[in-house]
Design an enzyme around this catalytic site. Structure first.
Site, PDB file in Angstrom:
ATOM      1  CG  HIS A  91      -0.223  -0.088   2.517  1.00 54.20           C
ATOM      2  ND1 HIS A  91       0.149   1.034   3.209  1.00 54.20           N
ATOM      3  CD2 HIS A  91       0.220  -1.145   3.222  1.00 54.20           C
ATOM      4  CE1 HIS A  91       0.787   0.667   4.312  1.00 54.20           C
ATOM      5  NE2 HIS A  91       0.852  -0.653   4.344  1.00 54.20           N
ATOM      6  N   GLY A  92       0.307   2.395   0.021  1.00 57.55           N
ATOM      7  CA  GLY A  92       1.048   3.648  -0.102  1.00 57.55           C
ATOM      8  C   GLY A  92       2.245   3.772   0.812  1.00 57.55           C
TER       9      GLY A  92
END
Length: 156
Positions: free
Chosen positions: A13-14
């Site tokens: 994820h980010g």
């Protein structure tokens, strides 16, 4: 070579893509999850979430342990697990693990909150205790700039 091992139920994820991958100059990510290993849709999602040029693999604990024993990892690699039981299974299967970073483990009914971002079930807690007993350094740390917290300090 394995550069970084993380437990994060959000997988790629980010936060992972923007900080940890760059921090360790990661060339490939291996997600190890017995629940997700045979899920082709999840594999596609992982590949889509990864930055361009990053190799992504998805294995069960048994598959990874078998591959690990047969062929050395040559790329700068990050292992991502969803829970400590899978790390324990890999360790017992012969995977060399010295240090584990814990990121997000969602709170759910029946789980105890250890920190704002980490909640554990009784089984997960026992697995962490076994890992700590075996000499593995386990720290809770969301991003590299955060202060790391030894998991042994919050396990009760």
């Amino acid at each position: 070579m394995i550069e970084f091992i993380r437990i994060d139920d959000r997988l790629i994820h980010g936060q992972v893509a923007t900080t940890w991958l760059k921090f360790y100059e990661i060339e490939q990510v291996i997600v190890i999850s017995d629940k997700l290993a045979d899920d082709e849709i999840q594999k596609t999602v992982l590949e889509a979430a990864a930055p361009e040029g990053l190799k992504v693999h998805l294995f069960s604990t048994d598959q990874f342990t078998s591959v690990y024993k047969k062929s050395p990892i040559k790329r700068r690699t990050m292992l991502i697990y969803t829970d400590p039981q899978e790390i324990l299974r890999c360790l017992l299967g012969g995977v060399k693990i010295k240090k584990v970073n814990v990121g997000g483990m969602k709170f759910a009914p029946g789980k105890q909150k250890l920190t704002k971002a980490v909640a554990v079930s009784e089984e997960e807690k026992k697995a962490f205790q076994e890992l700590v007993k075996s000499g593995i350094d386990i720290e809770i740390q969301m991003v590299p700039n955060d202060k790391a917290l030894k998991i042994a300090q919050v396990l009760s």
